[in-house]
Design a protein around this motif. Structure first.
Motif, PDB file in Angstrom:
ATOM      1  N   ALA A 133       0.640  -1.121   0.106  1.00  0.00           N
ATOM      2  CA  ALA A 133       0.071   0.054   0.110  1.00  0.00           C
ATOM      3  C   ALA A 133       0.867   1.205   0.011  1.00  0.00           C
ATOM      4  N   TRP A 134       1.947   1.283   0.479  1.00  0.00           N
ATOM      5  CA  TRP A 134       3.047   2.342   0.833  1.00  0.00           C
ATOM      6  C   TRP A 134       4.233   1.923  -0.033  1.00  0.00           C
ATOM      7  N   ASP A 135       4.807   2.928  -0.899  1.00  0.00           N
ATOM      8  CA  ASP A 135       6.144   2.756  -1.267  1.00  0.00           C
ATOM      9  C   ASP A 135       7.121   3.012  -0.347  1.00  0.00           C
ATOM     10  N   LEU A 136       8.458   2.752  -0.865  1.00  0.00           N
ATOM     11  CA  LEU A 136       9.580   3.061   0.032  1.00  0.00           C
ATOM     12  C   LEU A 136       9.681   4.295   0.642  1.00  0.00           C
ATOM     13  N   THR A 137       9.342   5.401  -0.225  1.00  0.00           N
ATOM     14  CA  THR A 137       9.496   6.753   0.374  1.00  0.00           C
ATOM     15  C   THR A 137       8.607   6.944   1.449  1.00  0.00           C
ATOM     16  N   ARG A 138       7.237   6.525   1.242  1.00  0.00           N
ATOM     17  CA  ARG A 138       6.065   6.792   2.429  1.00  0.00           C
ATOM     18  C   ARG A 138       6.545   5.825   3.624  1.00  0.00           C
ATOM     19  N   VAL A 139       7.037   4.542   3.395  1.00  0.00           N
ATOM     20  CA  VAL A 139       7.495   4.011   4.739  1.00  0.00           C
ATOM     21  C   VAL A 139       8.323   4.394   5.543  1.00  0.00           C
ATOM     22  N   THR A 140       9.556   4.839   4.680  1.00  0.00           N
ATOM     23  CA  THR A 140      10.643   5.562   5.621  1.00  0.00           C
ATOM     24  C   THR A 140      10.357   6.952   6.203  1.00  0.00           C
ATOM     25  N   ALA A 141       9.309   7.608   5.328  1.00  0.00           N
ATOM     26  CA  ALA A 141       8.925   8.844   5.977  1.00  0.00           C
ATOM     27  C   ALA A 141       8.036   8.769   7.116  1.00  0.00           C
ATOM     28  N   ALA A 142       7.181   7.575   7.087  1.00  0.00           N
ATOM     29  CA  ALA A 142       6.430   7.338   8.255  1.00  0.00           C
ATOM     30  C   ALA A 142       7.242   6.863   9.551  1.00  0.00           C
ATOM     31  N   LEU A 143       8.251   6.201   9.253  1.00  0.00           N
ATOM     32  CA  LEU A 143       9.079   5.899  10.341  1.00  0.00           C
ATOM     33  C   LEU A 143       9.682   6.951  10.988  1.00  0.00           C
ATOM     34  N   SER A 144      10.335   7.964  10.006  1.00  0.00           N
ATOM     35  CA  SER A 144      11.149   8.980  10.330  1.00  0.00           C
ATOM     36  C   SER A 144      10.417   9.930  11.382  1.00  0.00           C
ATOM     37  N   ASP A 145       9.010  10.134  10.732  1.00  0.00           N
ATOM     38  CA  ASP A 145       8.040  11.389  11.259  1.00  0.00           C
ATOM     39  C   ASP A 145       7.633  10.800  12.620  1.00  0.00           C
ATOM     40  N   PHE A 146       7.329   9.361  12.811  1.00  0.00           N
ATOM     41  CA  PHE A 146       6.985   8.941  14.226  1.00  0.00           C
ATOM     42  C   PHE A 146       8.328   9.292  15.141  1.00  0.00           C
ATOM     43  N   ALA A 147       9.644   8.924  14.703  1.00  0.00           N
ATOM     44  CA  ALA A 147      10.625   9.096  15.636  1.00  0.00           C
ATOM     45  C   ALA A 147      10.781  10.743  15.783  1.00  0.00           C
ATOM     46  N   GLU A 148      10.637  11.655  14.929  1.00  0.00           N
ATOM     47  CA  GLU A 148      10.574  12.990  15.090  1.00  0.00           C
ATOM     48  C   GLU A 148       9.349  13.268  16.125  1.00  0.00           C
ATOM     49  N   ALA A 149       8.208  12.816  15.889  1.00  0.00           N
ATOM     50  CA  ALA A 149       7.197  13.232  16.993  1.00  0.00           C
ATOM     51  C   ALA A 149       7.390  12.672  18.352  1.00  0.00           C
ATOM     52  N   ALA A 150       7.995  11.364  18.200  1.00  0.00           N
ATOM     53  CA  ALA A 150       8.483  11.086  19.744  1.00  0.00           C
ATOM     54  C   ALA A 150       9.599  11.871  20.459  1.00  0.00           C
ATOM     55  N   LEU A 151      10.465  12.322  19.629  1.00  0.00           N
ATOM     56  CA  LEU A 151      11.503  13.311  20.240  1.00  0.00           C
ATOM     57  C   LEU A 151      10.844  14.489  20.632  1.00  0.00           C
ATOM     58  N   ARG A 152      10.005  15.082  19.685  1.00  0.00           N
ATOM     59  CA  ARG A 152       9.207  16.261  20.118  1.00  0.00           C
ATOM     60  C   ARG A 152       8.439  16.201  21.382  1.00  0.00           C
ATOM     61  N   MET A 153       7.641  15.225  21.468  1.00  0.00           N
ATOM     62  CA  MET A 153       6.942  14.828  22.533  1.00  0.00           C
ATOM     63  C   MET A 153       7.724  14.872  23.887  1.00  0.00           C
ATOM     64  N   SER A 154       8.831  14.176  23.736  1.00  0.00           N
ATOM     65  CA  SER A 154       9.631  13.914  24.834  1.00  0.00           C
ATOM     66  C   SER A 154      10.453  15.136  25.139  1.00  0.00           C
ATOM     67  N   CYS A 155      10.889  15.860  24.215  1.00  0.00           N
ATOM     68  CA  CYS A 155      11.692  17.088  24.581  1.00  0.00           C
ATOM     69  C   CYS A 155      10.640  18.199  25.205  1.00  0.00           C
ATOM     70  N   GLY A 156       9.234  18.144  24.549  1.00  0.00           N
ATOM     71  CA  GLY A 156       8.496  18.939  25.311  1.00  0.00           C
ATOM     72  C   GLY A 156       8.041  18.608  26.784  1.00  0.00           C
ATOM     73  N   PHE A 157       7.900  17.381  27.104  1.00  0.00           N
ATOM     74  CA  PHE A 157       7.614  16.746  28.442  1.00  0.00           C
ATOM     75  C   PHE A 157       8.852  17.284  29.175  1.00  0.00           C
ATOM     76  N   LEU A 158      10.092  17.080  28.897  1.00  0.00           N
ATOM     77  CA  LEU A 158      11.229  17.503  29.842  1.00  0.00           C
ATOM     78  C   LEU A 158      11.155  19.126  29.961  1.00  0.00           C
ATOM     79  N   LEU A 159      11.110  19.635  29.005  1.00  0.00           N
ATOM     80  CA  LEU A 159      11.202  21.300  29.129  1.00  0.00           C
ATOM     81  C   LEU A 159      10.082  21.816  29.969  1.00  0.00           C
ATOM     82  N   ARG A 160       8.976  21.348  29.703  1.00  0.00           N
ATOM     83  CA  ARG A 160       7.757  21.572  30.665  1.00  0.00           C
ATOM     84  C   ARG A 160       8.112  21.113  32.259  1.00  0.00           C
ATOM     85  N   ARG A 161       8.615  20.142  32.360  1.00  0.00           N
ATOM     86  CA  ARG A 161       9.163  19.788  33.772  1.00  0.00           C
ATOM     87  C   ARG A 161      10.065  20.548  34.383  1.00  0.00           C
TER      88      ARG A 161
END
Length: 1004
Positions: A133-161
């Motif tokens: 259903a997804w080509d390589l570009t979409r697969v790698t982008a989804a993996l990368s976007d989740f990694a970025e989102a997880a980093l941003r969520m974690s970074c935001g949590f630590l900064l708020r704390r």
């Protein structure tokens, strides 16, 4: 009945590679319906095993244990995925996770939310990938976007704390990352949005000390290091819910010496001053993935001139090709293969496609901004558009890239393993082939080999014939004049004579020495120069270290072999730099014998120093190749030099202490002497034959006897022989009498040890401790040895005999000699006379050898090594008749024996032992590192540091204080054990002599 929208009936799904595993997975999945939380979920589970969804699940169950576990743990999310489609399911998942983490104050619960989301994301992406259903570009982008989102969520949590705790004042608390002054760069595949399925994420973390309102009690750098550690923990730590992403911070500047969070000015300075071509290539893909986007983008903009040079930089392609060759050397990817092949680093692999694009980006990107795309496929197409790559080449590489990345994902999906190495087992390889959609293993092998050969061919066209030269930016040594930027860079590296250094390097390039006259050696040295200069620049005195290396280079007969060693083992340059900077004596030895570097590569070189059995085995193997007696001498010298160098380096690196080094050096001497005796005997036998029934034993005295040798120790030896009384002459064509034969044998033995050959000499030998000293024969018969020591030896000779150790020779004779020595040492003796003789002897030595004020003469100074040894030897001689078990030629062992027997107070034994160990340590370091006397005023700072660390002190001043204290303590023991009792003994002897009406001769 659930309304499935994914996968569609047209989906091309791989077969199950393992039918049993598929069936077990189906059974376990269907069984979930019985415990489902609601009827709708139960209905979904039962319906999902039919039709297209059933074929998808079969592909999962039959190919991937990891994905099977995700399906079984997440049936509800699977329902969303199959009824909504991967795009909608993933979007909803991200929104839910962001809301959950944003509302959270507990780090453990936040980490749990991220890990559950990672598992669900991994399932969604994998199924979209497997179903096509997804080509390589979409697969790698989804993996990368989740990694970025997880980093941003974690970074935001630590900064708020941190904001809530009052450590930080955020300009926008509701948007904690905005303007916070702290940012995270995603490097490599994360930066390019090309993450693979089980990828690590490479990060560089930077903070702007001037852009942060910090109110905490710690230093600002410590605070952001702690924040970064927590960020890594939130991503990397494995809990019962798994992990989010493995995190790697080693792409930051100089990771061996910098903190994991780097101040912005320091980061800018590093890249401007020291950045290398591989770092330029890495920065092509850099992207701000968390924290302050504006600050991160500003930093990357600041680095743009570093990454994208305006002039055509053909040295960059050569430098990155050097890195590629090192990867091949390290990973063994020298041929195209399937079983066991590394599809990332091996020939024809993913890395070659990436380098194909990146090197040309570095060359052309400075003047052509359209060639700066971080994504590999887009970069290749841009290079086609700008006329630097043929369209057919790019399309073939893009197709190969797609195939290899898909294969990489399938390989990693099986067990969620971060690997790019194909199975070596044919069964597992067949399963992977089926998972890839191939009919069988031969079809897979054919397809993969075609891909690998295609990549290898295009890569070779670009790289394989290129000369490999290194461009380090501001390190230019062409022409005849100093380059101003290079002089500045050398100054920043720590050189005080940068012009002299630059001129010398230019001389290397001009072929001043034999080692750098060939084209290949000059090319290799050019690659090594920047690394070499940095390594030497880290020593205590870079200029001295550099010019010692120049002397070393000047003596090399050829350079390619050594430069190849440095090239494939970069850590060797650091070791050589340390030797050149901090150990002048070792550097001189290395300059005379560069082949010693080969020994350092021997497996286990820095492990525990070898014992006698290991040394015997090694020397015997070497001597098995000896062609003649001269070859035996050379082999013995190479063997001894290798191991003396090993001991020296281990002393320098503090992996062996002084006592371990002393024992190791004595063991080397024992083994070499033991193996020389038969060869010397055989050489003499060619003319004079053998002496039937006779034997020779060698006694080591002094430091060799006590196994306390240093790098410059001589061998104090006594050679003892025994021969049948009924045999008067040797049996050769030129027979010799007993005395002549063993005298000549001993002389040849000594010559074999001391003769200077092309490999140097083994040791200096001193035979003056033999009976009657220089007046006596070189070899002593056992009968004469026993009679002399029993009837004629002086007190000082008996003291020396305490240190005697039979180190080699005929085993039966060796036992007789040991017994004779023991008998002499255990004979009762006049305690008062012994005391007076010892005290008088020490007083004469102090008058003749001790120099007042020389705190570094650790042998002769009061409280030094001689005082400790005299106490030990005196007490052994005095008490051995009643306590024979105390005898030992080794000072440490003897002191321990004396204390255990109650003959020396434990406190005194400890004071002597601690002093003795410190003197051995200081002497060992100095003898390995320098020739001559040590001067505090002229010693290299690095040598002082070596002494400090070897002694376990905090500073040079602390070492001086420790030496003074240990000397005073040892001197006090000597005074109480020897000097004061000797004064009383002297008075008693005088009374006895007066009564006897005569004066006994001084026998000390």
């Amino acid at each position: 009945m659930p309304d499935f929208v994914f996968p569609g009936p047209e989906a091309r799904l791989p077969d199950a590679s393992d039918a049993d595993r598929r069936d077990r997975g189906r059974e376990r999945f269907v069984a979930l319906a019985d415990t489902a939380a609601d009827d709708g979920l139960a209905q979904f589970i039962r319906a999902a095993v039919d039709g297209p969804t059933g074929r998808l699940l079969d592909a999962v169950f039959g190919n991937s244990p990891y994905l099977t576990s995700c399906v079984l743990r997440e049936p509800d999310f699977l329902r969303r995925l199959l009824t909504q489609g991967p795009e909608a399911a993933l979007a909803g998942l991200l929104a839910e996770t962001r809301a959950a983490v944003a509302a959270e104050t507990d780090i453990a619960r936040a980490m749990k939310s991220l890990r559950v989301a990672k598992r669900r994301m991994a399932l969604a992406v994998a199924l979209a990938d497997i179903a096509g259903a997804w080509d390589l570009t979409r697969v790698t982008a989804a993996l990368s976007d989740f990694a970025e989102a997880a980093l941003r969520m974690s970074c935001g949590f630590l900064l708020r704390r941190a904001h809530a705790a009052g450590d930080l004042v955020l300009p926008h608390p509701d948007e904690p990352e905005k303007g916070c002054g702290y940012f995270v760069l995603g490097m490599g595949k994360l930066g390019a949005r090309e993450l693979n399925y089980s990828s690590d994420i490479d990060l560089i973390v930077v903070f702007d000390p001037d852009g942060v309102d910090y109110r905490g009690s710690k230093f600002i750098g410590e605070f952001f290091v702690r924040i970064t550690k927590d960020l890594v923990r939130m991503m990397d730590e494995r809990t019962m819910d798994g992990y989010v992403f493995r995190t790697d911070l080693r792409l930051r500047p100089d990771p061996g010496s910098t903190k994991i969070a780097i101040a912005l000015p320091a980061a800018e300075t590093y890249y401007e001053s020291f950045g290398q071509n591989w770092e330029r290539a890495a920065m092509i893909k850099a992207r701000c993935v968390a924290g302050d986007d504006a600050a991160g983008q500003g930093f990357l903009s600041h680095l743009r001139p570093f990454v994208w040079r305006k002039s055509l930089d053909f040295h960059a392609i050569q430098d990155i090709q050097s890195i590629k060759r090192q990867i091949h050397a390290a990973k063994g990817g020298a041929r195209v293969a399937v079983a066991g092949h590394n599809i990332k680093l091996g020939r024809g692999g993913i890395r070659e496609i990436e380098f194909f694009a990146q090197t040309q980006q570095l060359i052309w990107g400075g003047r052509e901004p359209q060639n700066r795309n971080p994504r590999t496929v887009e970069a290749l197409r841009a290079l086609v558009a700008t006329g630097h790559v043929r369209d057919t080449v790019a399309e073939e590489l893009i197709a190969a890239y797609g195939y290899l990345r898909t294969l990489e994902h399938r390989l990693q999906m099986i067990e969620d393993a971060q690997t790019q190495t194909l199975p070596a087992d044919a069964g597992k390889l067949r399963e992977l082939a089926v998972f890839m959609g191939h009919a069988d293993l031969p079809a897979f092998e054919t397809a993969l080999k075609e891909v690998l050969h295609t990549v290898e061919g295009h890569y070779a066209d670009l790289f394989e014939e290129e000369a490999s030269l290194s461009d380090e930016g501001n390190l230019v040594f062409t022409g005849n004049e100093d380059d101003p930027a290079t002089i500045q860079t050398l100054g920043e590296m720590g050189y005080t004579n940068p012009s002299g250094v630059a001129g010398t390097v230019r001389g290397w390039h001009h072929g001043r020495y034999r080692a750098v006259r060939s084209t290949r050696s000059k090319e290799m040295l050019t690659e090594l120069v920047p690394t070499l200069l940095r390594a030497l620049g880290r020593t205590a005195d870079p200029d001295k270290a550099f010019f010692r290396f120049d002397e070393f280079l000047s003596r090399l007969p050829a350079g390619v072999q050594l430069f190849s060693l440095f090239y494939t083992h970069p850590q060797m340059l650091d070791l050589v730099a340390e030797i050149m900077g901090d150990a002048p004596r070792l550097s001189e030895i290395l300059a005379r014998n560069p082949g010693l570097m080969d020994a350092v590569l021997t497996p286990g070189f820095f492990d525990a120093l070898p014992g006698r059995a290991e040394l015997v085995q090694e020397l015997d193997l070497r001597l098995a190749d000896a062609r003649d007696f001269e070859h035996v001498l050379d082999i013995s010298r190479r063997f001894a030099n290798d191991h003396k160098f090993q001991v020296g380096l281990q002393t320098l690196r503090r992996t062996a202490d002084a006592r371990e080094a002393g024992r190791a050096l004595a063991a080397v001497a024992d083994v070499v002497l033991d193996r020389l005796i038969p060869h010397v005997t055989a050489d003499l036998a060619r003319t004079s034959g053998l002496f039937p029934g006779a034997g020779l034993a060698v006694i080591a005295m002094g430091k060799a006897g006590g196994e306390e040798m240093t790098a410059t120790s001589d061998l104090d030896l006594i050679c003892v022989y025994d021969a049948p009384s009924d045999v008067d002459m040797s049996d050769g064509r030129k027979p010799l009498s007993r005395t002549e034969y063993f005298g000549r044998l001993t002389q040849r033995f000594v010559n074999a040890i001391t003769a200077m050959t092309s490999e140097g000499r083994l040791w200096e030998v001193d035979l003056r401790l033999r009976p009657s000293g220089n007046k006596g024969p070189l070899a002593t018969s056992l009968e004469s040895f026993v009679k002399y020591n029993r009837d004629d030896a002086w007190t000082w000779e008996h003291l020396a005999l305490v240190r005697a150790r039979v180190c080699c020779g005929d085993p039966l004779l060796a036992e007789k000699v040991r017994a004779a020595i023991r008998e002499v040492l255990c004979r009762p003796r006049d305690g008062d006379r012994l005391l007076v003789d010892v005290a008088d002897m020490r007083a004469r030595m102090a008058k003749e050898l001790t120099k007042d004020g020389d705190a570094w003469d650790v042998k002769h100074m009061r409280g030094g090594m001689v005082d400790v040894e005299f106490v030990s030897q005196y007490l052994q001689l005095r008490h051995a008749p009643t306590h024979p078990h105390i005898l030992s030629p080794n000072t440490e062992t003897a002191l321990r024996n004396l204390a255990a027997a109650g003959l020396l107070p434990a406190a005194d034994a400890e004071a002597l032992d601690r002093a003795h160990f410190l003197w051995l340590t200081v002497q060992g370091v100095l003898r390995h590192c320098i020739d001559g006397r040590f001067s505090e005023d002229t010693a290299p700072p690095g040598l002082k540091d070596k002494l400090v660390k070897a002694a376990g002190c905090d500073s040079f001043e602390h070492l001086q204080q420790a030496m003074a204290a240990r000397a005073a303590a040892a001197s006090d023991v000597f005074r109480r054990v020897v000097d004061e009792p000797a004064a009383a003994a002297r008075a008693r002897l005088a009374e006895v002599q007066a009564d006897a009406g005569g004066v006994e001769g001084d026998r000390s």
